[in-house]
Design a protein around this motif. Structure first.
Motif, PDB file in Angstrom:
ATOM      1  N   SER A 129       0.805  -1.227   0.000  1.00  0.00           N
ATOM      2  CA  SER A 129       0.000   0.000   0.000  1.00  0.00           C
ATOM      3  C   SER A 129       0.832   1.269   0.000  1.00  0.00           C
ATOM      4  CB  SER A 129      -0.918   0.017   1.232  1.00  0.00           C
ATOM      5  OG  SER A 129      -1.757  -1.106   1.273  1.00  0.00           O
ATOM      6  N   SER A 130       2.155   1.156   0.167  1.00  0.00           N
ATOM      7  CA  SER A 130       2.976   2.359   0.316  1.00  0.00           C
ATOM      8  C   SER A 130       2.876   3.308  -0.875  1.00  0.00           C
ATOM      9  CB  SER A 130       4.434   1.980   0.591  1.00  0.00           C
ATOM     10  OG  SER A 130       4.967   1.202  -0.471  1.00  0.00           O
ATOM     11  N   PRO A 131       2.794   2.848  -2.134  1.00  0.00           N
ATOM     12  CA  PRO A 131       2.623   3.827  -3.226  1.00  0.00           C
ATOM     13  C   PRO A 131       1.320   4.613  -3.111  1.00  0.00           C
ATOM     14  CG  PRO A 131       3.376   1.715  -4.086  1.00  0.00           C
ATOM     15  CD  PRO A 131       3.004   1.486  -2.656  1.00  0.00           C
ATOM     16  N   ILE A 132       0.239   3.944  -2.730  1.00  0.00           N
ATOM     17  CA  ILE A 132      -1.034   4.644  -2.563  1.00  0.00           C
ATOM     18  C   ILE A 132      -0.960   5.601  -1.380  1.00  0.00           C
ATOM     19  CG2 ILE A 132      -3.492   4.355  -2.051  1.00  0.00           C
ATOM     20  CD1 ILE A 132      -3.410   1.710  -3.543  1.00  0.00           C
ATOM     21  N   ASP A 133      -0.330   5.160  -0.285  1.00  0.00           N
ATOM     22  CA  ASP A 133      -0.202   6.027   0.886  1.00  0.00           C
ATOM     23  C   ASP A 133       0.603   7.279   0.553  1.00  0.00           C
ATOM     24  OD1 ASP A 133      -1.633   4.210   2.399  1.00  0.00           O
ATOM     25  OD2 ASP A 133       0.140   3.249   3.251  1.00  0.00           O
ATOM     26  N   ARG A 134       1.692   7.116  -0.193  1.00  0.00           N
ATOM     27  CA  ARG A 134       2.506   8.275  -0.561  1.00  0.00           C
ATOM     28  C   ARG A 134       1.738   9.208  -1.489  1.00  0.00           C
ATOM     29  NH1 ARG A 134       6.672   4.325  -0.967  1.00  0.00           N
ATOM     30  NH2 ARG A 134       6.521   4.331  -3.259  1.00  0.00           N
ATOM     31  N   ALA A 135       0.952   8.628  -2.394  1.00  0.00           N
ATOM     32  CA  ALA A 135       0.161   9.460  -3.307  1.00  0.00           C
ATOM     33  C   ALA A 135      -0.877  10.269  -2.544  1.00  0.00           C
ATOM     34  CB  ALA A 135      -0.516   8.577  -4.354  1.00  0.00           C
ATOM     35  N   VAL A 136      -1.529   9.656  -1.566  1.00  0.00           N
ATOM     36  CA  VAL A 136      -2.531  10.364  -0.771  1.00  0.00           C
ATOM     37  C   VAL A 136      -1.867  11.450   0.067  1.00  0.00           C
ATOM     38  CG1 VAL A 136      -4.198  10.127   1.114  1.00  0.00           C
ATOM     39  CG2 VAL A 136      -4.148   8.427  -0.724  1.00  0.00           C
ATOM     40  N   ASN A 137      -0.739  11.134   0.700  1.00  0.00           N
ATOM     41  CA  ASN A 137      -0.037  12.132   1.504  1.00  0.00           C
ATOM     42  C   ASN A 137       0.547  13.246   0.643  1.00  0.00           C
ATOM     43  OD1 ASN A 137      -0.607  10.843   3.873  1.00  0.00           O
ATOM     44  ND2 ASN A 137       1.415   9.922   4.134  1.00  0.00           N
ATOM     45  N   GLY A 138       0.716  12.982  -0.655  1.00  0.00           N
ATOM     46  CA  GLY A 138       1.229  13.997  -1.555  1.00  0.00           C
ATOM     47  C   GLY A 138       0.152  14.884  -2.145  1.00  0.00           C
ATOM     48  N   GLY A 139      -1.091  14.653  -1.729  1.00  0.00           N
ATOM     49  CA  GLY A 139      -2.171  15.503  -2.210  1.00  0.00           C
ATOM     50  C   GLY A 139      -3.159  14.799  -3.114  1.00  0.00           C
ATOM     51  N   GLY A 140      -3.029  13.472  -3.253  1.00  0.00           N
ATOM     52  CA  GLY A 140      -3.981  12.727  -4.069  1.00  0.00           C
ATOM     53  C   GLY A 140      -5.353  12.697  -3.422  1.00  0.00           C
ATOM     54  N   ALA A 141      -6.363  12.374  -4.214  1.00  0.00           N
ATOM     55  CA  ALA A 141      -7.741  12.365  -3.719  1.00  0.00           C
ATOM     56  C   ALA A 141      -7.889  11.377  -2.572  1.00  0.00           C
ATOM     57  CB  ALA A 141      -8.694  11.997  -4.853  1.00  0.00           C
ATOM     58  N   THR A 142      -8.626  11.798  -1.529  1.00  0.00           N
ATOM     59  CA  THR A 142      -8.831  10.953  -0.350  1.00  0.00           C
ATOM     60  C   THR A 142     -10.265  10.481  -0.228  1.00  0.00           C
ATOM     61  OG1 THR A 142      -9.233  12.904   1.033  1.00  0.00           O
ATOM     62  CG2 THR A 142      -6.963  12.076   0.915  1.00  0.00           C
ATOM     63  N   ASP A 143     -11.071  10.658  -1.271  1.00  0.00           N
ATOM     64  CA  ASP A 143     -12.442  10.194  -1.178  1.00  0.00           C
ATOM     65  C   ASP A 143     -12.545   8.690  -1.383  1.00  0.00           C
ATOM     66  OD1 ASP A 143     -11.577  10.476  -3.758  1.00  0.00           O
ATOM     67  OD2 ASP A 143     -13.508  11.138  -4.569  1.00  0.00           O
ATOM     68  N   THR A 144     -11.486   8.072  -1.901  1.00  0.00           N
ATOM     69  CA  THR A 144     -11.477   6.624  -2.122  1.00  0.00           C
ATOM     70  C   THR A 144     -10.498   5.918  -1.200  1.00  0.00           C
ATOM     71  OG1 THR A 144     -12.016   6.993  -4.450  1.00  0.00           O
ATOM     72  CG2 THR A 144     -11.202   4.814  -3.854  1.00  0.00           C
ATOM     73  N   TYR A 145      -9.365   6.541  -0.905  1.00  0.00           N
ATOM     74  CA  TYR A 145      -8.322   5.925  -0.094  1.00  0.00           C
ATOM     75  C   TYR A 145      -8.093   6.744   1.175  1.00  0.00           C
ATOM     76  CZ  TYR A 145      -7.626   3.651  -4.562  1.00  0.00           C
ATOM     77  OH  TYR A 145      -7.840   2.970  -5.730  1.00  0.00           O
ATOM     78  N   PHE A 146      -7.615   6.050   2.209  1.00  0.00           N
ATOM     79  CA  PHE A 146      -7.432   6.684   3.516  1.00  0.00           C
ATOM     80  C   PHE A 146      -6.005   7.203   3.669  1.00  0.00           C
ATOM     81  CE2 PHE A 146     -10.582   3.277   4.181  1.00  0.00           C
ATOM     82  CZ  PHE A 146     -11.643   4.017   4.673  1.00  0.00           C
ATOM     83  N   PRO A 147      -5.824   8.407   4.224  1.00  0.00           N
ATOM     84  CA  PRO A 147      -4.481   8.810   4.642  1.00  0.00           C
ATOM     85  C   PRO A 147      -3.987   7.860   5.739  1.00  0.00           C
ATOM     86  CG  PRO A 147      -6.001  10.680   4.654  1.00  0.00           C
ATOM     87  CD  PRO A 147      -6.838   9.461   4.482  1.00  0.00           C
ATOM     88  N   ARG A 148      -2.681   7.725   5.874  1.00  0.00           N
ATOM     89  CA  ARG A 148      -2.145   6.781   6.867  1.00  0.00           C
ATOM     90  C   ARG A 148      -2.572   7.120   8.285  1.00  0.00           C
ATOM     91  NH1 ARG A 148       4.112   5.677   6.629  1.00  0.00           N
ATOM     92  NH2 ARG A 148       4.148   7.947   6.862  1.00  0.00           N
ATOM     93  N   LEU A 149      -2.841   8.408   8.559  1.00  0.00           N
ATOM     94  CA  LEU A 149      -3.242   8.806   9.901  1.00  0.00           C
ATOM     95  C   LEU A 149      -4.737   8.603  10.163  1.00  0.00           C
ATOM     96  CD1 LEU A 149      -1.225  12.043  10.758  1.00  0.00           C
ATOM     97  CD2 LEU A 149      -1.032   9.790  11.799  1.00  0.00           C
ATOM     98  N   ASP A 150      -5.492   8.318   9.148  1.00  0.00           N
ATOM     99  CA  ASP A 150      -6.910   8.055   9.351  1.00  0.00           C
ATOM    100  C   ASP A 150      -7.060   6.875  10.314  1.00  0.00           C
ATOM    101  OD1 ASP A 150      -9.814   8.531   7.988  1.00  0.00           O
ATOM    102  OD2 ASP A 150      -9.512   6.398   8.451  1.00  0.00           O
ATOM    103  N   PRO A 151      -8.018   6.937  11.266  1.00  0.00           N
ATOM    104  CA  PRO A 151      -8.149   5.851  12.253  1.00  0.00           C
ATOM    105  C   PRO A 151      -8.264   4.463  11.646  1.00  0.00           C
ATOM    106  CG  PRO A 151      -9.466   7.726  12.928  1.00  0.00           C
ATOM    107  CD  PRO A 151      -8.918   8.063  11.564  1.00  0.00           C
ATOM    108  N   VAL A 152      -8.862   4.336  10.469  1.00  0.00           N
ATOM    109  CA  VAL A 152      -8.985   3.018   9.846  1.00  0.00           C
ATOM    110  C   VAL A 152      -7.636   2.525   9.353  1.00  0.00           C
ATOM    111  CG1 VAL A 152     -10.026   1.724   7.955  1.00  0.00           C
ATOM    112  CG2 VAL A 152     -11.391   3.402   9.196  1.00  0.00           C
TER     113      VAL A 152
END
Length: 336
Positions: A129-152
């Protein structure tokens, strides 16, 4: 004693470790391709992930979250409760094995296996999941994937799952000691573990690292604003702080003091034909901005991920040690 303990729960261990191996092999097939896609697309990766990989993403989350609960229920709770329920513990103690050694062996081997299983699962899923996590933390859309700090997502990344597994295992053993019946101990273990997993991110985790605060204007051109309910509760979304976990927020009046929005605001959002149009909504927001209202947002920035990981790991390992002490006291004082 170690060999006997291993034989007693080797079937459950074999099943879980086999499942972890299957998951890791599945992730290994598509992981390199996902990493290559991130190198070319960057934060745009989140818009290019296939449906199959999206399914794997959520499956990985669910598996890592479920492993500690499964360990607590099927490894921890029956480990001693079954022996107390059937009376076979007396046979072990009559062979020259002390209660303390008997308990220490079961707890030590079980906790080590639990942390290993959870750690391997988390390692495989976090790597994939690290590529998706980095993309989200870099400003990618979060309506589909969770940031790493999200409780889930947080409980399914890093080292925290290992501590969760150790805690769940010892919790199951402690409840098995007290309840002395396998099935009730398993059910109670699941209920209490689930309660802890709800309570910690709600009331404890936000305070394990120093949060950041920012104040955003309530105006159409300011931070993205939405209304949570009919009472007119304002919610600000920090799109300019990628990967952040918003832990709390409140509305401030023109003097900078916490205050509810004017009583007329909910009426502004109501129309006879249903929800307001975008233009009507922005007009209501503009009216609040003209009155000087702002939104104060408290959040954990993405950079606090590892600080929170280690703090929560220490918390759950501390709880596991406390339960271990309780088990040692209980088996010496209360078990006959």
């Amino acid at each position: 004693m170690i060999w006997l303990t291993w034989r007693q729960f080797r079937t459950q261990a074999a099943v879980l470790f086999a499942a972890v191996a299957v998951l890791a092999a599945t992730l290994a097939v598509s992981g390199p391709r996902l990493a290559d896609l991130y190198r070319t697309a960057g934060s745009g990766l989140v818009d290019q992930v296939s449906r199959a990989d999206q399914t794997l993403y959520y499956t990985g989350l669910l598996v890592v979250l479920a492993v500690p609960a499964v360990i607590g229920m099927f490894w921890g709770a029956p480990l001693i409760a079954r022996e107390l329920e059937t009376g076979t513990h007396h046979l072990a103690w009559n062979q020259g094995v002390t209660r303390t050694r008997w308990l220490a062996t079961k707890l030590g081997l079980g906790a080590a296996a639990s942390m290993t299983a959870a750690g391997l699962t988390s390692l495989a899923v976090s790597w994939w999941s690290s590529p998706i996590d980095r993309a989200v933390n870099g400003g990618g859309a979060t309506d589909t994937y969770f940031p790493r700090l999200d409780p889930v997502a947080f409980a399914a990344r890093g080292v925290v799952p290992m501590a969760h597994a150790a805690f769940a295992f010892v919790l199951g053993v402690a409840l098995g000691l007290v309840i002395r019946r396998t099935l009730p101990a398993m059910a109670t273990t699941f209920a209490l573990y689930a309660a802890v997993q709800i309570a910690v991110p709600t009331w404890v985790r936000p305070h394990l690292a120093a949060p950041d605060r920012t104040t955003v204007p309530i105006e159409p051109d300011g931070a993205p604003i939405s209304v949570q309910d009919e009472a007119g509760q304002i919610i600000a979304h920090l799109d300019e702080v990628p990967g952040a976990w918003i832990t709390s927020q409140q509305t401030l009046d023109a003097a900078g003091q916490p205050a509810p929005v004017p009583s007329s605001f909910p009426d502004c959002l109501r129309t006879e034909s249903g929800p307001p149009t975008l233009q009507q909504f922005e007009g209501c927001i503009a009216d609040l901005g003209a009155l000087g209202y702002q939104q104060q947002v408290t959040y954990q920035p993405a950079g606090n991920f590892w600080a929170l990981q280690w703090a929560e790991t220490g918390l759950h390992l501390g709880l596991a040690l406390a339960l271990t002490g309780f088990c040692a006291w209980w088996i010496r004082r209360r078990v006959t």
